[in-house]
Design a protein around this motif. Structure first.
Motif, PDB file in Angstrom:
ATOM      1  N   LEU A 115       0.855  -1.181   0.000  1.00  0.00           N
ATOM      2  CA  LEU A 115       0.000   0.000   0.000  1.00  0.00           C
ATOM      3  C   LEU A 115       0.887   1.226   0.000  1.00  0.00           C
ATOM      4  O   LEU A 115       1.839   1.317   0.790  1.00  0.00           O
ATOM      5  CB  LEU A 115      -0.894   0.017   1.244  1.00  0.00           C
ATOM      6  N   SER A 116       0.585   2.170  -0.887  1.00  0.00           N
ATOM      7  CA  SER A 116       1.361   3.404  -0.970  1.00  0.00           C
ATOM      8  C   SER A 116       0.442   4.600  -0.747  1.00  0.00           C
ATOM      9  O   SER A 116      -0.616   4.713  -1.361  1.00  0.00           O
ATOM     10  CB  SER A 116       2.047   3.526  -2.333  1.00  0.00           C
ATOM     11  N   VAL A 117       0.869   5.471   0.156  1.00  0.00           N
ATOM     12  CA  VAL A 117       0.148   6.708   0.470  1.00  0.00           C
ATOM     13  C   VAL A 117       1.134   7.856   0.304  1.00  0.00           C
ATOM     14  O   VAL A 117       2.213   7.835   0.903  1.00  0.00           O
ATOM     15  CB  VAL A 117      -0.399   6.700   1.909  1.00  0.00           C
ATOM     16  N   TYR A 118       0.774   8.836  -0.522  1.00  0.00           N
ATOM     17  CA  TYR A 118       1.629  10.013  -0.674  1.00  0.00           C
ATOM     18  C   TYR A 118       0.969  11.170   0.067  1.00  0.00           C
ATOM     19  O   TYR A 118      -0.087  11.661  -0.321  1.00  0.00           O
ATOM     20  CB  TYR A 118       1.826  10.377  -2.154  1.00  0.00           C
ATOM     21  N   GLY A 119       1.594  11.568   1.185  1.00  0.00           N
ATOM     22  CA  GLY A 119       1.029  12.609   2.020  1.00  0.00           C
ATOM     23  C   GLY A 119       1.453  13.997   1.597  1.00  0.00           C
ATOM     24  O   GLY A 119       2.567  14.201   1.112  1.00  0.00           O
ATOM     25  N   GLY A 120       0.543  14.951   1.778  1.00  0.00           N
ATOM     26  CA  GLY A 120       0.870  16.360   1.622  1.00  0.00           C
ATOM     27  C   GLY A 120       1.097  16.968   2.994  1.00  0.00           C
ATOM     28  O   GLY A 120       1.705  16.351   3.862  1.00  0.00           O
ATOM     29  N   THR A 121       0.601  18.178   3.209  1.00  0.00           N
ATOM     30  CA  THR A 121       0.724  18.825   4.511  1.00  0.00           C
ATOM     31  C   THR A 121      -0.118  18.069   5.535  1.00  0.00           C
ATOM     32  O   THR A 121      -1.288  17.788   5.304  1.00  0.00           O
ATOM     33  CB  THR A 121       0.264  20.289   4.434  1.00  0.00           C
ATOM     34  N   GLN A 122       0.498  17.761   6.667  1.00  0.00           N
ATOM     35  CA  GLN A 122      -0.170  16.984   7.695  1.00  0.00           C
ATOM     36  C   GLN A 122      -0.537  17.845   8.897  1.00  0.00           C
ATOM     37  O   GLN A 122       0.159  18.809   9.222  1.00  0.00           O
ATOM     38  CB  GLN A 122       0.715  15.824   8.158  1.00  0.00           C
TER      39      GLN A 122
END
Length: 446
Positions: free
Chosen positions: A370-377
């Motif tokens: 599973l791949s998740v690309y996060g932005g501002t958290q």
């Protein structure tokens, strides 16, 4: 002389032919090795600093030596080449292949070429296509699955919203889906009776009630009663005396409100001589002066409280007679027919996030990530949890900006796959957080 020249010519010709055969054999062996070499570019990713990060698998049966990476910016029509020194054994997978100086713009499109020592070139793209691609001479067999939907299948009710759900379907492109906390739906209120119309008809004080000091002048007497034949009664004496009657302890820590209802009467009491007080966990708080109402009649006290300082594990009520005198006909305090309840389960004012995502129609594969690309958290940690068939368990404890990839082969056992985005703090969360997600997909390959 002629014989000597002939022998020399023969030796020279034989040596040339032998050397030529060695060269031809070497070339043949080189060509064979080049034909046996096969690589698969599994991932083309960017680090949080936007440096190139390749994941490559050696799918052949010989050691492969990577020597150059070519980066072609198709958006700006520019190209650059970078030296690398990485070797891969047969069936070995290597990540973090790249160079800190290979900085790319995540908004642009690129063609990536990997050159080996044997002269083979393997190609991929950034962003990687959602459907499989192939590499020159390679065997690129990854499939990126984005056939997921927003659902609410499992026990807890969905809480929060997506700003742009479809923005997650694909590679990072700067278009974000923002996960926004919300309030959980209101539950049906559940009422628990704590004191069920106590009218002091039995042993005094009643079970788990208490007097302070013990044996004071609070008693069950029949001269006045609102219900039955008894009430709690405190008679004064000539120089004045005091005493307290205390309810049992109650756990109201889960309450959203508490309601107290009782009847009371005073005979000739002065202000401040008959007091209602609540325990707040540290101190006794004055709630009402019961000495100020019409005398010699039964008055009703009923009030619902929502002050959270009284939602504690050891809540208690006391009725306090204070310097009650007995001269001139005597002063007396009475109360009767006591009812207390707590109500649990009204609308929450604590922010939460609970958003499920479900894939369907999935195949099985050797490698499953599973791949998740996060932005501002947000300031609060965002978790990714996976459904294990019975409950949700933590998969990613704190989503970071950039790529977050994790092996899910343990949990992907059928054609469906469920995750949820979950906030870390629910109780007492007064700040509405939000988190950006640029891309979300399953990467399955053999």
């Amino acid at each position: 002389m002629i014989i000597a020249v002939g022998v020399s010519y023969y030796n020279i010709r034989t040596g040339v032919e032998r050397q030529s055969n060695v060269i031809i054999q070497g070339m043949s062996e080189f060509d064979q090795k080049a034909a046996d070499e096969t690589l698969s570019i599994q991932y083309v990713e960017l680090t949080p600093g936007n440096s190139l990060n390749l994941t490559v698998k050696n799918t052949g049966n010989i050691i492969s030596q990577l020597e150059w990476i070519g980066v072609f910016d198709t958006t700006l029509n520019k190209e650059a080449y970078y030296r690398v020194d990485t070797s891969l054994n047969p069936l070995e997978i290597e990540t973090d292949i790249g160079n800190a100086s290979i900085v790319m713009n995540p908004a642009n499109s690129y063609n990536i070429a990997v050159l080996t020592r044997l002269g083979n070139i393997y190609y991929s793209e950034y962003p990687m296509p959602v459907t499989p691609g192939t590499g020159g001479g390679g065997n690129f067999s990854s499939q990126y699955y984005t056939n997921y939907q927003s659902v609410d299948n499992h026990p807890e009710t969905a809480v929060g919203t997506h700003s742009f759900f479809a923005a997650m379907k694909g590679q990072p492109d700067g278009v974000m889906n923002t996960l926004i906390e919300g309030f959980p739906p209101a539950q049906a209120p559940n009422t628990t009776i704590l004191i069920n119309y106590e009218s002091f008809e039995g042993a005094f004080p009643p079970l788990e009630w208490d007097e302070n000091p013990p044996g004071n002048r609070w008693a069950a007497e029949t001269d006045q009663a609102y219900d039955g034949i008894y009430s709690a009664d405190f008679d004064g004496q000539a120089n004045g005396r005091s005493g307290e009657l205390l309810s049992p302890f109650f756990d109201t820590s889960d309450a959203t409100n508490i309601t107290l209802d009782f009847w009371y009467q005073d005979r000739r009491l002065d202000a401040g001589e008959f007091l209602l007080e609540f325990w707040d966990g540290s101190n006794w708080d004055l709630i009402a002066d019961l000495s100020n109402d019409p005398e010699d009649v039964w008055n009703n006290y009923r009030q619902t409280f929502t002050d959270p300082q009284y939602f504690i594990v050891d809540f208690q009520i006391r009725w306090r007679a204070n310097d009650v005198e007995g001269t001139g006909g005597g002063e007396t305090a009475y109360f009767d027919y006591v009812y207390l309840e707590k109500e649990v389960g009204l609308a929450s004012t604590d922010y939460e996030l609970d958003l499920e995502v479900e894939w369907t129609g999935l195949p099985q594969a050797t490698y499953e990530y599973l791949s998740v690309y996060g932005g501002t958290q947000g300031a609060e940690n965002l978790r990714v949890e996976v459904w294990d068939g019975a409950q949700y368990v933590t998969l990613i404890a704190d989503v970071q900006p950039g790529w977050n990839s994790v092996d899910v082969s343990t949990y992907h056992t059928g054609s469906t796959f469920n995750i949820r985005f979950k906030d870390t703090t629910q109780l007492g969360d007064a700040v509405q957080e939000n988190w950006e997600i640029d891309a979300l997909f399953l990467n399955l390959w053999d």
